[in-house]
Design a protein around this motif. Sequence first.
Motif, PDB file in Angstrom:
ATOM      1  N   PHE A 271     -25.650 110.198 125.705  1.00  0.00           N
ATOM      2  CA  PHE A 271     -25.933 108.792 125.424  1.00  0.00           C
ATOM      3  C   PHE A 271     -25.050 108.743 124.594  1.00  0.00           C
ATOM      4  O   PHE A 271     -24.044 108.826 124.157  1.00  0.00           O
ATOM      5  CB  PHE A 271     -27.173 109.404 124.580  1.00  0.00           C
ATOM      6  CG  PHE A 271     -27.994 109.764 124.727  1.00  0.00           C
ATOM      7  CD1 PHE A 271     -29.586 109.044 124.993  1.00  0.00           C
ATOM      8  CD2 PHE A 271     -27.823 111.608 124.842  1.00  0.00           C
ATOM      9  CE1 PHE A 271     -30.912 109.412 125.041  1.00  0.00           C
ATOM     10  CE2 PHE A 271     -29.358 112.161 125.342  1.00  0.00           C
ATOM     11  CZ  PHE A 271     -30.595 111.644 125.405  1.00  0.00           C
ATOM     12  N   TYR A 272     -24.795 107.094 125.028  1.00  0.00           N
ATOM     13  CA  TYR A 272     -23.529 106.345 124.560  1.00  0.00           C
ATOM     14  C   TYR A 272     -24.605 105.213 123.459  1.00  0.00           C
ATOM     15  O   TYR A 272     -24.457 104.690 123.871  1.00  0.00           O
ATOM     16  CB  TYR A 272     -23.432 105.703 125.320  1.00  0.00           C
ATOM     17  CG  TYR A 272     -21.762 105.587 125.879  1.00  0.00           C
ATOM     18  CD1 TYR A 272     -20.549 105.960 125.456  1.00  0.00           C
ATOM     19  CD2 TYR A 272     -21.783 106.300 127.311  1.00  0.00           C
ATOM     20  CE1 TYR A 272     -19.132 106.417 126.180  1.00  0.00           C
ATOM     21  CE2 TYR A 272     -20.996 106.978 128.443  1.00  0.00           C
ATOM     22  CZ  TYR A 272     -19.504 106.762 126.750  1.00  0.00           C
ATOM     23  OH  TYR A 272     -18.327 107.269 127.964  1.00  0.00           O
ATOM     24  N   ILE A 273     -23.498 105.556 122.593  1.00  0.00           N
ATOM     25  CA  ILE A 273     -23.470 105.206 121.255  1.00  0.00           C
ATOM     26  C   ILE A 273     -23.065 103.253 120.713  1.00  0.00           C
ATOM     27  O   ILE A 273     -21.735 103.466 121.651  1.00  0.00           O
ATOM     28  CB  ILE A 273     -23.448 105.185 119.481  1.00  0.00           C
ATOM     29  CG1 ILE A 273     -23.676 106.973 119.644  1.00  0.00           C
ATOM     30  CG2 ILE A 273     -23.512 104.686 118.332  1.00  0.00           C
ATOM     31  CD1 ILE A 273     -24.980 106.969 119.815  1.00  0.00           C
ATOM     32  N   THR A 274     -23.777 102.541 121.099  1.00  0.00           N
ATOM     33  CA  THR A 274     -22.844 101.282 121.848  1.00  0.00           C
ATOM     34  C   THR A 274     -23.399 100.250 120.439  1.00  0.00           C
ATOM     35  O   THR A 274     -23.955 100.368 119.669  1.00  0.00           O
ATOM     36  CB  THR A 274     -23.909  99.719 122.237  1.00  0.00           C
ATOM     37  OG1 THR A 274     -24.938  99.688 121.909  1.00  0.00           O
ATOM     38  CG2 THR A 274     -23.717 101.003 124.119  1.00  0.00           C
ATOM     39  N   GLU A 275     -22.596  99.069 120.492  1.00  0.00           N
ATOM     40  CA  GLU A 275     -22.529  98.193 119.750  1.00  0.00           C
ATOM     41  C   GLU A 275     -24.255  97.516 119.243  1.00  0.00           C
ATOM     42  O   GLU A 275     -24.413  96.867 118.176  1.00  0.00           O
ATOM     43  CB  GLU A 275     -21.896  97.199 119.578  1.00  0.00           C
ATOM     44  CG  GLU A 275     -20.409  97.595 119.221  1.00  0.00           C
ATOM     45  CD  GLU A 275     -18.964  97.026 119.545  1.00  0.00           C
ATOM     46  OE1 GLU A 275     -19.534  95.695 119.771  1.00  0.00           O
ATOM     47  OE2 GLU A 275     -17.457  97.243 118.905  1.00  0.00           O
ATOM     48  N   GLY A 276     -25.131  97.148 120.517  1.00  0.00           N
ATOM     49  CA  GLY A 276     -26.119  97.016 120.040  1.00  0.00           C
ATOM     50  C   GLY A 276     -27.027  97.427 119.795  1.00  0.00           C
ATOM     51  O   GLY A 276     -26.948  98.525 118.472  1.00  0.00           O
ATOM     52  N   GLU A 277     -28.537  96.754 119.721  1.00  0.00           N
ATOM     53  CA  GLU A 277     -29.794  97.451 119.022  1.00  0.00           C
ATOM     54  C   GLU A 277     -29.645  98.726 119.594  1.00  0.00           C
ATOM     55  O   GLU A 277     -30.497  99.618 118.648  1.00  0.00           O
ATOM     56  CB  GLU A 277     -30.539  96.834 118.776  1.00  0.00           C
ATOM     57  CG  GLU A 277     -31.880  97.176 118.386  1.00  0.00           C
ATOM     58  CD  GLU A 277     -33.109  95.371 118.180  1.00  0.00           C
ATOM     59  OE1 GLU A 277     -34.278  96.179 117.065  1.00  0.00           O
ATOM     60  OE2 GLU A 277     -32.848  94.620 118.424  1.00  0.00           O
ATOM     61  N   TYR A 278     -29.775  99.263 120.974  1.00  0.00           N
ATOM     62  CA  TYR A 278     -30.253 100.778 121.531  1.00  0.00           C
ATOM     63  C   TYR A 278     -28.742 101.548 122.072  1.00  0.00           C
ATOM     64  O   TYR A 278     -27.406 100.434 122.513  1.00  0.00           O
ATOM     65  CB  TYR A 278     -30.962 100.178 122.300  1.00  0.00           C
ATOM     66  CG  TYR A 278     -32.311  99.667 122.008  1.00  0.00           C
ATOM     67  CD1 TYR A 278     -33.372 100.564 121.638  1.00  0.00           C
ATOM     68  CD2 TYR A 278     -32.704  98.269 121.473  1.00  0.00           C
ATOM     69  CE1 TYR A 278     -34.896 100.516 120.812  1.00  0.00           C
ATOM     70  CE2 TYR A 278     -33.900  97.741 121.857  1.00  0.00           C
ATOM     71  CZ  TYR A 278     -34.988  98.694 121.223  1.00  0.00           C
ATOM     72  OH  TYR A 278     -35.732  98.146 120.084  1.00  0.00           O
ATOM     73  N   PRO A 279     -28.917 102.527 122.207  1.00  0.00           N
ATOM     74  CA  PRO A 279     -27.487 103.315 122.847  1.00  0.00           C
ATOM     75  C   PRO A 279     -27.988 103.688 124.135  1.00  0.00           C
ATOM     76  O   PRO A 279     -29.162 102.573 124.804  1.00  0.00           O
ATOM     77  CB  PRO A 279     -27.860 104.179 122.089  1.00  0.00           C
ATOM     78  CG  PRO A 279     -29.561 104.924 122.077  1.00  0.00           C
ATOM     79  CD  PRO A 279     -30.018 103.313 121.230  1.00  0.00           C
ATOM     80  N   LEU A 280     -26.846 103.698 124.852  1.00  0.00           N
ATOM     81  CA  LEU A 280     -27.460 103.826 126.599  1.00  0.00           C
ATOM     82  C   LEU A 280     -27.620 105.219 126.915  1.00  0.00           C
ATOM     83  O   LEU A 280     -27.167 106.168 126.490  1.00  0.00           O
ATOM     84  CB  LEU A 280     -26.245 103.579 126.816  1.00  0.00           C
ATOM     85  CG  LEU A 280     -25.841 101.745 127.147  1.00  0.00           C
ATOM     86  CD1 LEU A 280     -24.078 101.835 127.622  1.00  0.00           C
ATOM     87  CD2 LEU A 280     -26.530 100.747 127.734  1.00  0.00           C
TER      88      LEU A 280
END
Length: 292
Positions: free
Chosen positions: A194-203
Motif C-alpha cells: 500500500f502507498y499512502i498518497t496525498e489523495g483521499e485514498y491510498p494506492l
Amino acid sequence: MQLAGHETSSRPDMVIHFTIDDHHHLLFIENKLGSQEGFLQLSRYSDHLRTYQDSGYKTHLLYITKYHDPKDSKAFIAADNNASFKQLRWYEVYNWLKLNRNAFIDKVLEYMEEIQLNETRRFVPQDIYAIQNMQRLVSMMDSCLGGAVEETLRTNFGPLERQYQRERFVQLRDNWRYMTRRYIPNESVVSIGFYITEGEYPLVSIMYEVSRKSERFDEIVGAMKVFISKHPDWTNETDSDDDPPHICYDISLLQFLLEEDHISSIQKWFLDKLIELTDIKVTNPQLGWGIN
C-alpha cells in the motif's frame, strides 16, 4: 550536464546567480515533494558546484523537502569543496512566509495550502481516531499481504525477507508505503502493498525495481521495457535519473470498497498481478533470479 565520472546527468530544479559586494554566488535549489533524493543526486550537485569555485564563485546548495529526509553534508560535500548546504522542510518555508505577508505572498500561501505544503503541527480528531485504530489497520494490511499472496511471492520470487514487520514500518515512516518485499540476487526487488498518497485514498500497488548497481542493470531495464510492451496497463519508469528504474501497477483502494470482502478482493488482485509479473522471470531466466 554530465561530469566525467558521473553515471547520469544533473539538473537542479532551480539555479540562481546573484552578486553581493562584488562577490559572485551560485545557488542550486532541489525541491522534493513526494520523493526522496535521487541516485547520488546531492553528491552530483556538489561536484558541479565545485567546478564553479575555481572561477571565484561562492556556491550554495538548498534542499527543500515536504517530508522528513535528513542529510549530513559531510556525506556528499568533499573536504576541498566550500559549498554551503542548507536543508528546509516546506512547512518551515510556509511559516516564514506567513510572517512576511503581502498580496503576492498571500497568493503563494494559498497555492501552498492547495498542494498541502502547510504541514500542520497539531493533532485533529481524525488523527486521534487513526492512532486508536492503527493496530486494526495494520492487521488488515498484513492479511492482504499474507496467505496465498505470500506463498505466491515465495514460490516465484524468493523467500520472505527477514524482519519483514519492522521493514514495513520503516517504509511507512520513511517512504509512506507499507509493503512486503522480495530481494532478488540480481539486485532487483519485487514489492507489493500500500502507498499512502496525498489523495483521499491510498494506492494498492505492485512494483518491480532494479538497483543501478546491479551487474545486470541494462539487461533488466531492457526486460522491463519488453514487459511493458506486452502489458501496457503497467507503468514504466526506466528513464528517470532520480528513482530506481521500475515497472509498477497502482490502483486506488476505492476500487475495492464496494466488494463484500475487501481483503479477499485485494488478495485476488495481488495474485493476478503477480502472475503477470512472473512473465518477466519466465522469459528472462538468464537474469540470475536465484530460484528455480
